[in-house]
Scaffold this motif. Structure first.
Motif, PDB file in Angstrom:
ATOM      1  N   UNK A 108      38.269  51.004  75.750  1.00 64.68           N
ATOM      2  CA  UNK A 108      37.656  50.007  76.630  1.00 64.68           C
ATOM      3  C   UNK A 108      36.249  50.429  77.042  1.00 64.68           C
ATOM      4  N   UNK A 109      36.063  51.715  77.297  1.00 62.92           N
ATOM      5  CA  UNK A 109      34.722  52.219  77.640  1.00 62.92           C
ATOM      6  C   UNK A 109      33.752  51.995  76.486  1.00 62.92           C
ATOM      7  N   UNK A 110      34.251  52.177  75.264  1.00 63.48           N
ATOM      8  CA  UNK A 110      33.384  51.981  74.097  1.00 63.48           C
ATOM      9  C   UNK A 110      32.919  50.529  74.014  1.00 63.48           C
ATOM     10  N   UNK A 111      33.835  49.592  74.267  1.00 67.21           N
ATOM     11  CA  UNK A 111      33.460  48.183  74.240  1.00 67.21           C
ATOM     12  C   UNK A 111      32.480  47.857  75.369  1.00 67.21           C
ATOM     13  N   UNK A 112      32.749  48.386  76.559  1.00 64.42           N
ATOM     14  CA  UNK A 112      31.866  48.137  77.706  1.00 64.42           C
ATOM     15  C   UNK A 112      30.478  48.711  77.461  1.00 64.42           C
ATOM     16  N   UNK A 113      30.453  49.898  76.883  1.00 68.92           N
ATOM     17  CA  UNK A 113      29.173  50.548  76.578  1.00 68.92           C
ATOM     18  C   UNK A 113      28.388  49.725  75.566  1.00 68.92           C
ATOM     19  N   UNK A 114      29.071  49.226  74.533  1.00 65.92           N
ATOM     20  CA  UNK A 114      28.412  48.402  73.519  1.00 65.92           C
ATOM     21  C   UNK A 114      27.895  47.104  74.136  1.00 65.92           C
ATOM     22  N   UNK A 115      28.670  46.526  75.048  1.00 65.10           N
ATOM     23  CA  UNK A 115      28.268  45.291  75.725  1.00 65.10           C
ATOM     24  C   UNK A 115      26.981  45.502  76.517  1.00 65.10           C
ATOM     25  N   UNK A 116      26.942  46.568  77.319  1.00 63.90           N
ATOM     26  CA  UNK A 116      25.755  46.852  78.136  1.00 63.90           C
ATOM     27  C   UNK A 116      24.540  47.109  77.263  1.00 63.90           C
ATOM     28  N   UNK A 117      24.734  47.895  76.200  1.00 61.90           N
ATOM     29  CA  UNK A 117      23.612  48.235  75.325  1.00 61.90           C
ATOM     30  C   UNK A 117      23.098  47.003  74.584  1.00 61.90           C
ATOM     31  N   UNK A 118      24.017  46.137  74.127  1.00 65.27           N
ATOM     32  CA  UNK A 118      23.600  44.936  73.406  1.00 65.27           C
ATOM     33  C   UNK A 118      22.846  43.991  74.332  1.00 65.27           C
ATOM     34  N   UNK A 119      23.311  43.877  75.574  1.00 62.29           N
ATOM     35  CA  UNK A 119      22.621  43.020  76.545  1.00 62.29           C
ATOM     36  C   UNK A 119      21.201  43.527  76.791  1.00 62.29           C
ATOM     37  N   UNK A 120      21.062  44.838  76.940  1.00 60.07           N
ATOM     38  CA  UNK A 120      19.735  45.427  77.142  1.00 60.07           C
ATOM     39  C   UNK A 120      18.862  45.211  75.915  1.00 60.07           C
ATOM     40  N   UNK A 121      19.438  45.420  74.727  1.00 63.78           N
ATOM     41  CA  UNK A 121      18.667  45.275  73.493  1.00 63.78           C
ATOM     42  C   UNK A 121      18.192  43.841  73.302  1.00 63.78           C
ATOM     43  N   UNK A 122      19.052  42.873  73.579  1.00 73.84           N
ATOM     44  CA  UNK A 122      18.643  41.470  73.429  1.00 73.84           C
ATOM     45  C   UNK A 122      17.489  41.134  74.362  1.00 73.84           C
ATOM     46  N   UNK A 123      17.585  41.603  75.590  1.00 80.43           N
ATOM     47  CA  UNK A 123      16.522  41.327  76.554  1.00 80.43           C
ATOM     48  C   UNK A 123      15.199  41.924  76.084  1.00 80.43           C
ATOM     49  N   UNK A 124      15.258  43.093  75.487  1.00 78.11           N
ATOM     50  CA  UNK A 124      14.037  43.752  75.034  1.00 78.11           C
ATOM     51  C   UNK A 124      13.580  43.217  73.680  1.00 78.11           C
ATOM     52  N   UNK A 125      14.495  42.634  72.912  1.00 78.03           N
ATOM     53  CA  UNK A 125      14.112  42.031  71.630  1.00 78.03           C
ATOM     54  C   UNK A 125      13.218  40.820  71.841  1.00 78.03           C
ATOM     55  N   UNK A 126      13.616  39.941  72.783  1.00 79.77           N
ATOM     56  CA  UNK A 126      12.857  38.710  72.995  1.00 79.77           C
ATOM     57  C   UNK A 126      11.739  38.862  74.010  1.00 79.77           C
ATOM     58  N   UNK A 127      11.913  39.811  74.948  1.00 77.44           N
ATOM     59  CA  UNK A 127      10.974  39.882  76.054  1.00 77.44           C
ATOM     60  C   UNK A 127      11.182  38.683  76.974  1.00 77.44           C
ATOM     61  N   UNK A 128      10.224  38.392  77.825  1.00 77.43           N
ATOM     62  CA  UNK A 128      10.363  37.244  78.731  1.00 77.43           C
ATOM     63  C   UNK A 128       9.196  36.270  78.626  1.00 77.43           C
ATOM     64  N   UNK A 129       8.383  36.418  77.577  1.00 76.95           N
ATOM     65  CA  UNK A 129       7.256  35.523  77.352  1.00 76.95           C
ATOM     66  C   UNK A 129       7.714  34.364  76.465  1.00 76.95           C
ATOM     67  N   UNK A 130       7.809  33.173  77.038  1.00 79.84           N
ATOM     68  CA  UNK A 130       8.289  32.024  76.266  1.00 79.84           C
ATOM     69  C   UNK A 130       7.196  31.411  75.396  1.00 79.84           C
ATOM     70  N   UNK A 131       5.982  31.960  75.456  1.00 79.44           N
ATOM     71  CA  UNK A 131       4.873  31.390  74.684  1.00 79.44           C
ATOM     72  C   UNK A 131       4.618  32.145  73.380  1.00 79.44           C
ATOM     73  N   UNK A 132       5.010  33.415  73.322  1.00 81.59           N
ATOM     74  CA  UNK A 132       4.714  34.230  72.136  1.00 81.59           C
ATOM     75  C   UNK A 132       5.939  35.038  71.730  1.00 81.59           C
ATOM     76  N   UNK A 133       6.152  35.135  70.422  1.00 78.86           N
ATOM     77  CA  UNK A 133       7.226  35.978  69.934  1.00 78.86           C
ATOM     78  C   UNK A 133       6.889  37.450  70.176  1.00 78.86           C
ATOM     79  N   UNK A 134       7.916  38.265  70.253  1.00 76.71           N
ATOM     80  CA  UNK A 134       7.744  39.699  70.504  1.00 76.71           C
ATOM     81  C   UNK A 134       7.548  40.419  69.178  1.00 76.71           C
TER      82      UNK A 134
END
Length: 741
Positions: free
Chosen positions: A233-259
């Motif tokens: 369960x910890x492995x799944x939770x860890x993967x969930x947290x890391x994937x959420x962080x990675x997605x946020x950093x993949x797109x950034x928060x600028x809706x006008x320009x790709x990252x």
């Protein structure tokens, strides 16, 4: 000019198997054809700051203008396709961090895609102007923005795909772990409820009900099962947290320009997370340390994680952070923190070995190791306001990390040589952290290792570097046999070539020993070699000569290379010379701690040892390249090793296995020998000589020490089953070769 390399990545179907544009692609995309042929492109953009002029091919520009609107709609359509999948995925992941992160990432992506479509659409009207006036001045910028955004969109989309794929893989693995844990619990007669709690059945047999051990055994099984379920369960939770962080950093928060520089994967996200915790140093909580330990444990063998984790940190900053983290807290009052630091230390070493392995992709660049040597030679101020010259050296902090992992020679050998040369220049340089009172001596837990009395040793990083070589056979062999590289104090290369004298330097018996050490509590220091440092030297020599890590009890003994044989010749010459007993056995001898390793080394070279003792005409099987020993050196070494139970057991067991294989080979090929009895005796004779020399030392030792010492020999022999198997395994190749002949 069109970017053909980018097109190969995004549109591989435009190219043939040789990487060239197909004829159809050339017709459809004249700009690509022009780029491939080296002819002027339909539109040549000015360099940045080069003015507004644009050279254009009017016919092709008209075609581009006509297609621009269609291209804009295509961008909107293609970039909008994931919508049908995102909604379902967000719903399916409800309750997980990844659900919210995926929804946010889609919202940002949609805005970016819309902006790109608008940018492409602005290109069309330009052709109506005939590329004159203000339109021509803005055309270059419009085209450049569109091109850069298309490239960034590709990078961002690829990063998102990698993140989601990594998360999927981790979730699948966690689910497999969970199913296995539940199945194992079921096989033990346990049950697991919907919340993951583990229960055991009540005793039904009257004897079991009266037996307290029944309940204890069931409870132990239940706790172990619960632990395995928790890990999944910890492995799944860890993967969930890391994937959420990675997605946020993949797109950034600028809706006008790709990252254009997305994070790229779960591994990258978790590496960033791990580095952030490490950077807290002594401020990291016990929970954060446990999280860091888990991240390193799970990903130490992943080159993407390893290179991102270390590559994102300056070596000096890394050493300062780990030094502060490891030194923090009173370990006696926080067993959990001590256990976490021990685990982190091991994880950092294994991860560093992965990150610096040039056979892995990706891996750290060479200049990172150069900067690490520079940081290793300097004091690292890990405590706020600490005096520079009483703070530990970087190599002292790095030392215990290096004890873990099999390092590539290109990384570890320069560090080992640099530390050796720094110590040779001033053997007492490593004492400063203890003698100048920069911080409580015993709190520098990252630096030393406790002996059986609780005294701390290991402040001289020579010991940890030699232990690192003991786990890295190729690096160890090169360290003792390659022409040396000389380094400046800051770790930069000064020169190469010359005679390798490292073994001679490390085994000097005077008061400026490279293996001297300080200990806590502080006491007189005679400057001579310390016992734990000597033991580490044995580990390094063992790995160098045998090609196997010193603590690998079951791995195969590889055939000896010329370099390995050379390292073994040096060792036999040094410790089998006229002063063998003074070095290894006599009262006051400094290198008695080498005897177990030397015994294993002699055992691994049993064919070479017996060849040195046998008549000149004898042809005995050798494991690889032969090591040419001097007969008198071998005799002295064997007698000396006979005084040590572990050294005796290692050689005696190897001799028996080797001699048994030799006699067995004679019996299996009786037709090759005229007189079978004589052939068998000839095969056994060198082994008898070895046994006799060992026995001389052993009998002398038992006579002096008495019955208790005899029992030590018996116990040592009983613990050599794996070693005997290793020696027998090393004889198989020459037995097979004989069979083939």
């Amino acid at each position: 000019m069109a970017d053909l390399e980018f097109e190969r990545r995004t549109n591989p179907w435009l190219f043939d198997s040789s990487g060239n544009l197909t004829d159809e692609a050339k017709k459809q995309f004249p700009d690509l054809a022009a780029a491939a042929a080296g002819t002027p492109a339909p539109v040549t953009l000015p360099p940045t700051g080069g003015g507004p002029s644009v050279k254009a091919n009017p016919g092709l520009i008209r075609q581009a203008g006509t297609n621009a609107a269609a291209l804009r709609e295509s961008v909107r359509t293609e970039c909008g396709q994931p919508a049908e999948h995102v909604t379902g995925a967000v719903a399916a992941l409800a309750g997980w961090n990844l659900s919210t992160a995926l929804n946010t990432a889609w919202s940002v992506w949609s805005g970016q895609a819309h902006t790109l479509g608008e940018a492409v659409g602005t290109i069309g009207p330009v052709q109506q102007s005939g590329w004159t006036g203000p339109s021509s001045e803005s055309a270059a910028d419009a085209l450049t923005r569109a091109r850069d955004q298309i490239r960034a969109a590709f990078e961002e989309a690829s990063a998102i795909a990698r993140t989601l794929r990594d998360a999927h893989d981790e979730f699948v693995a966690a689910r497999k772990d969970l199913r296995t844990a539940v199945q194992n619990a079921t096989e033990l007669g346990l049950t697991v409820d919907a919340r993951g709690n583990v229960h055991w059945p009540p005793a039904t047999d009257p004897a079991d009900r009266r037996d307290a051990d029944y309940a204890r055994a069931q409870q132990t099984n239940a706790q172990a099962s619960a632990q395995e379920i928790g890990k999944a369960l910890d492995r799944a939770t860890e993967a969930d947290s890391a994937a959420a962080l990675a997605l946020a950093m993949d797109t950034g928060n600028d809706t006008k320009s790709f990252n254009s520089t997305p994070l790229g994967s779960v591994a990258d996200a978790e590496a960033k997370q791990a580095a952030q915790i490490l950077s807290l140093g002594s401020a990291a909580s016990d929970t954060q340390l446990a999280q860091l330990q888990a991240l390193l444990q799970h990903h130490s063998g992943d080159p993407r994680f390893a290179s991102a984790f270390y590559g994102g940190q300056d070596p000096g900053t890394f050493l300062a952070s780990y030094g502060a983290l490891a030194q923090s807290g009173d370990f006696a009052d926080s067993p959990a923190r001590k256990a976490a630091v021990q685990g982190i230390q091991e994880g950092l070493g294994l991860t560093l070995a992965t990150a610096t392995d040039p056979g892995q992709q990706p891996h750290l660049p060479g200049d990172w190791a150069d900067r690490l040597r520079r940081a290793g030679s300097r004091h690292i101020q890990i405590a706020p306001g600490a005096a520079y010259d009483s703070s530990p050296y970087g190599y002292q902090i790095l030392g215990n990390i290096l004890r873990h992992g099999d390092y590539d020679a290109a990384f570890l050998k320069p560090i080992a040589e640099h530390v050796t040369q720094l110590t040779q220049e001033n053997p007492a340089r490593w004492d400063a952290v203890a003698t100048r009172g920069g911080a409580p001596f015993q709190d520098f837990w990252f630096t030393g290792t406790p002996d059986d009395k609780g005294n701390y040793h290991g402040f001289n990083p020579m010991g940890s570097v030699l232990d690192a070589l003991g786990h890295s056979p190729d690096a160890a062999t090169k360290f003792f046999t390659d022409p040396p590289t000389t380094y400046w104090p800051d770790g930069s290369v000064k020169g190469t070539g010359g005679t390798n004298t490292y073994l001679a330097l490390l085994t000097e018996t005077g008061e400026r020993s490279l293996l001297r050490d300080v200990s806590y509590p502080l006491g007189p220091n005679n400057g001579k070699a310390g016992p734990l440092q000597v033991e580490a030297l044995g580990h390094a020599l063992e790995a160098a000569a045998t090609g196997r890590a010193y603590d690998d009890e079951t791995g195969p003994l590889p055939p000896h290379s010329k370099e390995m044989a050379k390292a073994m010749q040096q060792a036999v010459g040094r410790f089998g010379g006229p002063d063998a007993s003074a070095l290894l056995y006599d009262e006051g001898s400094l290198f008695g701690g080498l005897q177990e390793s030397l015994g294993k080394m002699a055992g691994a070279y049993m064919g070479d040892v017996q060849t040195a003792l046998a008549p000149p005409s004898s042809e005995l099987p050798i494991n690889g390249e032969i090591a040419h020993f001097v007969k008198d050196d071998v005799q002295r070494l064997l007698v000396t090793l006979g005084h040590n139970p572990e050294g005796y057991a290692a050689v005696a067991t190897a001799q028996q296995a080797y001699t048994t294989a030799a006699i067995n080979d004679v019996l299996l090929h009786a037709s090759d020998h005229g007189d079978l009895t004589a052939a068998a005796l000839t095969a056994a004779a060198p082994g008898g000589t070895v046994a006799g020399l060992l026995s001389n030392g052993m009998v002398d030792e038992v006579f002096k020490q008495g019955k208790d010492n005899d029992e030590q020999y018996t116990s040592a022999i009983a613990n050599t089953r794996e070693w005997a198997g290793s020696i027998w395994g090393a004889t198989i190749p020459w037995q097979v070769t004989h069979e083939q002949k």
